[in-house]
Design a protein around this motif. Structure first.
Motif, short mmCIF file in Angstrom:
data_model
loop_
_atom_site.label_atom_id
_atom_site.label_comp_id
_atom_site.label_asym_id
_atom_site.label_seq_id
_atom_site.Cartn_x
_atom_site.Cartn_y
_atom_site.Cartn_z
N VAL A 184 -53.87 96.52 -26.78
CA VAL A 184 -55.20 96.41 -27.38
C VAL A 184 -56.19 95.82 -26.38
CG1 VAL A 184 -56.55 95.28 -29.20
CG2 VAL A 184 -54.35 96.34 -29.76
N ALA A 185 -55.76 94.79 -25.66
CA ALA A 185 -56.64 94.17 -24.66
C ALA A 185 -57.00 95.18 -23.57
CB ALA A 185 -55.95 92.94 -24.05
N TYR A 186 -56.01 95.95 -23.13
CA TYR A 186 -56.26 96.98 -22.11
C TYR A 186 -57.25 98.03 -22.63
CZ TYR A 186 -55.59 101.34 -19.58
OH TYR A 186 -55.82 102.52 -18.91
N LEU A 187 -57.04 98.51 -23.85
CA LEU A 187 -57.91 99.55 -24.40
C LEU A 187 -59.33 99.04 -24.59
CD1 LEU A 187 -55.46 101.18 -26.96
CD2 LEU A 187 -56.39 102.24 -24.88
N ARG A 188 -59.47 97.80 -25.00
CA ARG A 188 -60.82 97.23 -25.16
C ARG A 188 -61.54 97.16 -23.83
NH1 ARG A 188 -59.40 92.50 -29.63
NH2 ARG A 188 -59.43 93.92 -31.44
N GLU A 189 -60.82 96.77 -22.80
CA GLU A 189 -61.44 96.68 -21.47
C GLU A 189 -61.86 98.06 -20.98
OE1 GLU A 189 -60.16 95.30 -16.98
OE2 GLU A 189 -59.19 94.34 -18.67
N ARG A 190 -61.06 99.05 -21.30
CA ARG A 190 -61.32 100.43 -20.84
C ARG A 190 -62.38 101.14 -21.68
NH1 ARG A 190 -56.58 104.98 -19.98
NH2 ARG A 190 -57.80 106.84 -20.44
N GLU A 191 -62.24 101.05 -23.01
CA GLU A 191 -63.09 101.84 -23.90
C GLU A 191 -64.38 101.13 -24.30
OE1 GLU A 191 -62.32 104.93 -24.52
OE2 GLU A 191 -60.33 104.83 -23.62
N GLN A 192 -64.39 99.80 -24.28
CA GLN A 192 -65.53 99.06 -24.81
C GLN A 192 -66.41 98.47 -23.71
OE1 GLN A 192 -65.78 100.02 -27.77
NE2 GLN A 192 -65.22 98.38 -29.15
N VAL A 193 -66.38 99.08 -22.55
CA VAL A 193 -67.12 98.51 -21.41
C VAL A 193 -68.63 98.43 -21.71
CG1 VAL A 193 -67.28 100.73 -20.18
CG2 VAL A 193 -67.41 98.61 -18.89
N THR A 194 -69.15 99.36 -22.49
CA THR A 194 -70.57 99.29 -22.90
C THR A 194 -70.71 99.26 -24.42
OG1 THR A 194 -70.82 101.70 -22.86
CG2 THR A 194 -71.36 100.51 -20.82
N SER A 195 -69.62 99.08 -25.14
CA SER A 195 -69.61 98.97 -26.61
C SER A 195 -70.13 100.22 -27.32
CB SER A 195 -70.42 97.74 -27.06
OG SER A 195 -69.96 96.58 -26.43
N VAL A 196 -69.96 101.40 -26.71
CA VAL A 196 -70.45 102.64 -27.34
C VAL A 196 -69.49 103.14 -28.42
CG1 VAL A 196 -69.42 104.21 -25.62
CG2 VAL A 196 -71.49 104.90 -26.86
N TYR A 197 -68.27 102.63 -28.41
CA TYR A 197 -67.29 103.06 -29.41
C TYR A 197 -67.06 101.95 -30.45
CZ TYR A 197 -66.08 106.68 -26.03
OH TYR A 197 -66.13 107.73 -25.16
#
Length: 199
Positions: free
Chosen positions: A89-102
């Motif tokens: 989850v921590a990895y996915l947040r760092e990857r997918e939420q870099v600009t909080s578009v998702y």
């Protein structure tokens, strides 16, 4: 803008399922114990996110996939062992939420296995209120953005073509992405092999 993420209490005990519909299909980047073709109902895969980091910049945005309202989406469900859940989850947040578009959400997905099991999976869907939400773009505008896009994770064109290849490997098609991929090939035709005797 703060990332839209789930609370710890929204993660049930046990293994974690993650649904991938774009680059996660061909580059998950986390350890998993099972990989199963799956279908999500109620949202569809679309090139609806301006990429400011991974495949573009704010000055020259690229275009990446999001899950948008309506329809259905075929992708891959990854099962992550409970011991690796927090790190994943921590990895996915760092990857997918870099600009909080998702928005980080849980959705029911149907596994395309013999039992046709339904599982609750972690999914990243587009935030329609975010500045990077592109909405429904014409194929010509998609082509323009993908051709110009280049960011921290590489060339936007490679992202689209790798996703199409991953979709084909699962035995199905995404008509809009396939149309765009054909146009991208036309923009960059492969060189013909040299004939024997060429000087």
């Amino acid at each position: 803008m703060a990332a839209n993420t789930l609370n710890d209490t929204e993660f049930s005990a046990g293994d974690l399922w993650v649904f991938g519909y774009g680059s996660l299909m061909w580059r998950p980047g986390f350890e998993f114990t099972e990989r199963v073709p799956a279908r999500l109902i109620g949202e569809h895969r679309a090139l609806c996110v301006y990429s400011f980091v991974h495949r573009g910049t704010p000055e020259k945005p690229g275009l990446v996939l999001g899950l948008d309202r309506g329809g259905a989406c075929r992708g891959i469900a990854f099962r992550v062992a409970e011991r690796n859940r927090d790190a994943t989850v921590a990895y996915l947040r760092e990857r997918e939420q870099v600009t909080s578009v998702y928005r980080e959400v849980k959705r029911s997905v149907w596994l395309e296995n013999e039992a046709r099991d339904r599982v609750s999976a972690l999914v990243y869907v587009v935030d329609r209120g975010h500045v990077q939400y592109a909405g429904r773009l014409s194929i010509a505008e998609q082509l323009r953005l993908v051709l110009q896009g280049h960011g921290q994770s590489g060339v936007n064109r490679d992202y689209v073509l790798a996703t199409v290849k991953a979709i084909e490997a699962e035995g199905f098609r995404d008509s809009q992405l396939h149309q765009l991929a054909a146009m991208l090939h036309d923009q960059h035709p492969r060189p013909l092999p040299a004939e024997n005797g060429d000087r």
